[in-house]
Design an enzyme around this catalytic site. Structure first.
Site, short mmCIF file in Angstrom:
data_model
loop_
_atom_site.label_atom_id
_atom_site.label_comp_id
_atom_site.label_asym_id
_atom_site.label_seq_id
_atom_site.Cartn_x
_atom_site.Cartn_y
_atom_site.Cartn_z
N GLN A 246 46.59 31.48 32.03
CA GLN A 246 46.07 31.90 30.74
C GLN A 246 47.19 32.00 29.70
O GLN A 246 48.37 31.97 30.03
CB GLN A 246 45.40 33.27 30.88
N HIS A 276 39.30 52.88 28.50
CA HIS A 276 39.78 53.17 29.85
C HIS A 276 39.38 54.55 30.35
O HIS A 276 39.08 54.71 31.55
CB HIS A 276 41.31 53.00 29.90
N ASP A 300 47.40 45.63 32.76
CA ASP A 300 48.09 46.42 31.74
C ASP A 300 48.43 47.82 32.23
O ASP A 300 49.27 48.51 31.64
CB ASP A 300 47.24 46.52 30.47
N ASP A 320 45.61 41.59 40.43
CA ASP A 320 45.46 40.80 39.20
C ASP A 320 45.87 39.37 39.51
O ASP A 320 46.87 39.13 40.20
CB ASP A 320 46.33 41.38 38.08
N ASP A 354 43.82 36.14 43.58
CA ASP A 354 42.46 35.95 43.09
C ASP A 354 41.59 37.07 43.63
O ASP A 354 41.53 37.30 44.85
CB ASP A 354 41.94 34.59 43.55
N ALA A 355 40.89 37.80 42.76
CA ALA A 355 40.12 38.97 43.17
C ALA A 355 39.03 38.61 44.18
O ALA A 355 38.79 39.36 45.14
CB ALA A 355 39.51 39.64 41.94
N ASP A 372 38.07 45.38 36.02
CA ASP A 372 38.42 45.28 34.59
C ASP A 372 38.92 43.87 34.31
O ASP A 372 40.12 43.61 34.29
CB ASP A 372 39.49 46.32 34.26
#
Length: 445
Positions: A246, A276, A300, A320, A354-355, A372
């Protein structure tokens, strides 16, 4: 006779290497333009489909166009290589600059796709006709096409594993263009005696002029790209990086910062707590035991910051996809200040994966799972909003466990919001739709 055969073999070999370089740079040019179209326009699947289809169609037109040339084939072949090298080198810069002054950058991207496709389409018949002097037909055609296709494979591997993750969209085109430029000059120099003196002088001058332009473009590439990119954002860009997965951009206004992924705002330090805090405390308040918590996305670190307010939590795992996003959350001063250095806490384990695959392979049961992730606008993200994924998550929860996911805006994308709700219900969850007003994002669910 042996010397003649050796010379013919050398010329044929150089010609094939030139076709290999054409395939190498041509396929990567497709991927670069597809990525740029996805970034500027959105809808990655549609853009990759259109760019590749347009370029293949243009190659067909280029092949037909080659019929019109019956003299000075070597000269025109070299000219097409030169123009291809130039267009490949400057494809990203041209797109970014046009995007900086107009909202119609998509037109330029499609035109570049057509132009590059035409040039590749012209070159293959030219090369076949030139090589006809050195090999009989059955070897000639198969060898020419073979080298072009092999170059495409190597180009694709280069883009996926080296170009995009390490060089980015700024410098990858120049590496490819310069390779094509160098090989085409080698070809011209090898076959120069088959070009008349007047045209030789034209080509020597062209190589010198285009070479200077390419090197100058390479020197100014970064500021030119930044100019075009800056126009996309109203605030000053303080960080920009194209990762393997990305485009990550951070902007600054006064003491506030905003995070963008692929041009879409993910958070603002001004009001991220409005997103959040409800996401964490609503679900944690409903869960009787909360020792082992999983966060999917959220590199983040803001969700983890809120989770660490619960002393009974013993372990937090954050997964992530993008290693760079985790690095920002753990070491970038903007984020470590924002998340109170949460990702470096001894209770926290970060995983770059990868989730979907991580959940599918995990044998652990969690008390709470928080998801998220960006909105599902590409294949990799789409699968994380499916019944199959939610079924996996359901199976990885304790009997008393809770699950929460971001689900877009119930105001701006009402159908998507309720689609997520219905999909969760289909995966056996008892659901409760939740939303809150986030000043910089609007109503969010």
């Amino acid at each position: 006779m042996a010397l003649v055969k050796s010379s013919r073999s050398k010329k044929s070999t150089v010609l094939k290497i030139a076709l290999f370089a054409t395939g190498f740079s041509g396929i990567v040019a497709e991927y670069i333009l597809s990525t740029l179209a996805s970034y500027f326009i959105g809808n990655a699947i549609l853009q990759f489909t259109l760019i590749v289809s347009i370029m293949l169609f243009s190659m067909g037109l280029g092949s037909r166009l080659s019929r019109s040339f019956d003299k000075n084939i070597i000269f025109y072949f070299v000219v097409s290589e030169l123009v291809l090298s130039f267009l490949v080198c400057f494809s990203a810069i041209i797109s970014y600059i046009i995007f900086g002054v107009t909202n119609n950058a998509w037109i330029v991207i499609y035109l570049l796709s057509i132009a590059i496709g035409l040039l590749i389409g012209v070159e293959i018949p030219f090369a076949t006709r030139i090589n006809n002097e050195y090999e009989e037909l059955r070897f000639n055609i198969s060898n020419i096409l073979e080298k072009d296709y092999y170059g495409s494979l190597v180009g694709g591997l280069f883009f996926a594993f080296v170009g995009l993750p390490y060089l980015g969209l700024t410098y990858t085109p120049f590496v490819l263009g310069l390779i094509n430029f160098g090989v085409s000059f080698w070809l011209f120099y090898t076959l120069r005696h088959q070009v008349n003196n007047k045209l030789q002088k034209v080509l020597y001058a062209s190589y010198m002029g285009i070479g200077i332009i390419i090197l100058s473009g390479l020197f100014f590439a970064k500021p030119l790209v930044l100019f075009g990119e800056q126009s996309k954002y109203k605030d000053k860009i303080v960080f920009s990086e194209q990762t393997k997965y990305q485009k990550i951009v951070i902007t600054s206004w006064q003491e506030w910062h905003s995070l963008y992924i692929n041009g879409n705002q993910q958070l603002s330090t001004f009001d991220e707590y409005l997103y959040h805090e409800p996401m964490v405390h609503s679900v944690l308040g409903m869960t009787p035991i909360k020792k082992n918590v999983l966060v999917l996305g959220g590199g983040d670190g803001c969700l983890v910051r809120e989770l660490l307010k619960y002393p009974e939590i013993e372990q937090i795992t954050l997964v992530d996809l993008d290693k760079k996003m985790i690095e920002l959350g753990t070491s970038n001063s903007i984020f470590t200040t924002l998340n109170n250095n949460a990702l470096n806490n001894s209770k926290v384990t970060t995983v770059a994966a990868d989730a979907f695959n991580y959940m599918d392979r995990s044998e652990e049961l969690y008390d709470v799972i928080l998801v998220d992730l960006p909105d599902p606008n590409n294949v990799d993200l789409n699968k994380l909003y499916t019944k199959e994924f939610y079924n996996i998550c359901y199976d990885k929860l304790q009997d008393y466990g809770s699950f929460i996911t971001q689900s877009g805006s119930p105001y701006y994308a009402t159908k998507a919001f309720y689609c997520v709700n219905k999909t969760l219900e289909a995966a056996s969850f008892y659901t409760l739709p939740l939303h809150n007003q986030v000043l910089t994002l609007g109503e969010w669910g």
